[in-house]
Write a protein that holds these residues in place. Structure first.
Motif, mmCIF file in Angstrom:
data_model
loop_
_atom_site.group_PDB
_atom_site.id
_atom_site.type_symbol
_atom_site.label_atom_id
_atom_site.label_comp_id
_atom_site.label_asym_id
_atom_site.label_seq_id
_atom_site.Cartn_x
_atom_site.Cartn_y
_atom_site.Cartn_z
ATOM 1 N N ASN A 134 -23.299 35.986 68.185
ATOM 2 C CA ASN A 134 -23.398 34.559 68.497
ATOM 3 C C ASN A 134 -23.825 34.385 69.951
ATOM 4 O O ASN A 134 -23.135 33.765 70.750
ATOM 5 C CB ASN A 134 -22.066 33.855 68.228
ATOM 6 N N ILE A 135 -24.968 34.985 70.299
ATOM 7 C CA ILE A 135 -25.521 34.865 71.654
ATOM 8 C C ILE A 135 -26.639 33.820 71.588
ATOM 9 O O ILE A 135 -27.545 33.921 70.762
ATOM 10 C CB ILE A 135 -26.050 36.228 72.159
ATOM 11 N N ARG A 136 -26.528 32.799 72.448
ATOM 12 C CA ARG A 136 -27.477 31.676 72.394
ATOM 13 C C ARG A 136 -28.909 32.142 72.687
ATOM 14 O O ARG A 136 -29.115 33.007 73.553
ATOM 15 C CB ARG A 136 -27.095 30.622 73.430
ATOM 16 N N LEU A 137 -29.848 31.470 72.039
ATOM 17 C CA LEU A 137 -31.268 31.754 72.253
ATOM 18 C C LEU A 137 -31.639 31.632 73.742
ATOM 19 O O LEU A 137 -32.305 32.508 74.313
ATOM 20 C CB LEU A 137 -32.060 30.738 71.411
ATOM 21 N N GLN A 138 -31.163 30.552 74.360
ATOM 22 C CA GLN A 138 -31.474 30.317 75.770
ATOM 23 C C GLN A 138 -30.885 31.435 76.646
ATOM 24 O O GLN A 138 -31.517 31.872 77.614
ATOM 25 C CB GLN A 138 -30.912 28.942 76.183
ATOM 26 N N THR A 139 -29.718 31.897 76.283
ATOM 27 C CA THR A 139 -29.064 32.973 77.046
ATOM 28 C C THR A 139 -29.847 34.275 76.891
ATOM 29 O O THR A 139 -30.021 35.030 77.861
ATOM 30 C CB THR A 139 -27.600 33.140 76.574
ATOM 31 N N LEU A 150 -39.139 40.796 75.973
ATOM 32 C CA LEU A 150 -38.852 40.337 74.605
ATOM 33 C C LEU A 150 -40.164 40.166 73.842
ATOM 34 O O LEU A 150 -41.235 40.041 74.449
ATOM 35 C CB LEU A 150 -38.113 38.995 74.670
ATOM 36 N N PRO A 151 -40.103 40.089 72.509
ATOM 37 C CA PRO A 151 -41.334 39.880 71.733
ATOM 38 C C PRO A 151 -41.913 38.472 71.895
ATOM 39 O O PRO A 151 -43.051 38.220 71.469
ATOM 40 C CB PRO A 151 -40.900 40.139 70.289
ATOM 41 N N ALA A 152 -41.151 37.544 72.513
ATOM 42 C CA ALA A 152 -41.665 36.191 72.763
ATOM 43 C C ALA A 152 -40.922 35.618 73.960
ATOM 44 O O ALA A 152 -39.807 36.035 74.256
ATOM 45 C CB ALA A 152 -41.442 35.309 71.538
ATOM 46 N N ARG A 153 -41.556 34.633 74.629
ATOM 47 C CA ARG A 153 -40.959 34.129 75.880
ATOM 48 C C ARG A 153 -40.507 32.678 75.813
ATOM 49 O O ARG A 153 -40.033 32.131 76.795
ATOM 50 C CB ARG A 153 -41.965 34.291 77.016
ATOM 51 N N ASP A 154 -40.710 32.016 74.682
ATOM 52 C CA ASP A 154 -40.187 30.648 74.561
ATOM 53 C C ASP A 154 -39.302 30.558 73.319
ATOM 54 O O ASP A 154 -39.456 31.358 72.388
ATOM 55 C CB ASP A 154 -41.316 29.615 74.526
#
Ligand code: ADE
Ligand code: ZN
Length: 318
Positions: free
Chosen positions: A13-18, A30-34
């Motif tokens: 449960n780690i937030r996307l923004q985090t 990461l495979p994507a930056r947004d």
């Protein structure tokens, strides 16, 4: 009605923004930056062939954890999420070896940081938190001894021990000495069982490891004598409806055995498992998944009452 989630992995449960911010801070590509492009890499959107495919979605959330401070942040944010979801009590579980696995942290430092972050969050947001240590069976018995030792360093802050990961590949019997030690410490025991293996795996969890609660346990329905035993011994079932559809433990919500557990008098409950990975909240499970699984409002209320009954409140962080 008291809102309690008994089965929630804080490392699921780690937030996307985090994830994005920690990747930036720690220089991890990461495979994507947004957020919108990263979401499909870290969230399940359709059923996977099996549990191990589901667990592959943990790759990037775990990859960005590089320092104890990162773990402290994730633990605190989990309590904030519980507060935002209006939970009255949350039992958060975590596997220190899994969290440490990508960047070479020491598991003891991870445990210390998680305990600290969860306690700070509990004080800040006023949500009672029970911490459960997880042994990741996928790493094997030897590594799980090290994981257990790291958790035992904080034995007074942790209420219970769990066994998670690849159930089919690493049966409960490999972990008997670990759980003997945990019981001797005074910890409560919950075991992931009957999710990716059959009812015999639930029996092993109870008979060999001393499970007082079972995570998932979906395949208990295949064994009527086991259903009776779960009810008689008051062994709670931590059901996780959406997770079970996503791991293909069940073919659909409608086919989920939770309703049958409740009607059989088993102390079954409704939980989230890995909210961020699954893309769900507690409300989603109560308001959408449970009715899809055939639960009437009365059965939902019964499941929530069961959670009050089998929660390990005595072990709350102070
Ligand atoms: N770790 C996180 N979620 C899990 C699940 N559903 N089964 C086994 N291990 C897990
Ligand atoms: Zn779980």
């Amino acid at each position: 009605m008291t809102r309690i989630d008994l089965h929630r992995h804080l490392d699921g449960n780690i937030r996307l923004q985090t994830i994005l911010e920690l990747a930036d801070k720690n220089g991890i590509v990461l495979p994507a930056r947004d957020p919108d492009s990263l979401r499909p890499h870290v969230t399940i959107s359709s059923p996977q062939p099996g549990l191990t495919d589901f667990l592959e979605k943990f790759r990037w959330p775990i990859a960005v954890l590089a320092t104890p401070d990162d773990c402290r942040r994730v633990a605190r944010e989990n309590v904030e999420d519980a507060f935002r979801e209006r939970l009255d009590h949350v039992e958060l579980r975590f596997s220190p070896v899994f969290m440490a696995s990508a960047n070479g942290m020491g598991p003891a430092a991870v445990v210390e940081a998680v305990v600290d972050g969860a306690r700070a969050g509990s004080r800040e947001f006023g949500v009672p938190v029970t911490l459960i240590g997880v042994l990741s069976r996928t790493f094997g018995a030897e590594t799980c001894f090290r994981e257990l030792d790291a958790l035992l360093g904080f034995r007074d802050r942790i209420a219970a021990l769990d066994l998670a990961g690849d159930e089919a590949g690493f049966p409960a019997r490999l972990f008997e000495p670990h759980f003997r030690k945990a019981r001797n410490t005074g910890w409560r025991i919950t075991i992931h069982a009957g999710e990716a293996a059959g009812p015999e795996s639930i029996r092993e969890a109870i008979d060999l490891l001393g499970a007082e609660r079972i995570g998932h346990g979906t395949r208990a329905v295949e064994d009527p004598a086991l259903m009776d035993e779960l009810a008689e011994k008051e062994i709670g079932i931590e059901s996780c409806l959406t997770s079970n559809v996503q791991t293909s433990a069940v073919p659909s919500y409608a086919a989920h055995p939770l309703r049958r557990f409740l009607e059989h008098g088993i102390l079954a409950t409704i939980n989230t498992d890995d909210p961020a990975i699954s893309g769900i909240t507690f409300d989603h499970e109560i308001d959408i998944a449970a009715p899809e699984a055939g639960l009437t409002p009365e059965l939902v209320a019964l499941a929530m009452k069961n959670a009050e009954r089998i929660a390990w409140r005595d072990g709350c962080l102070k």
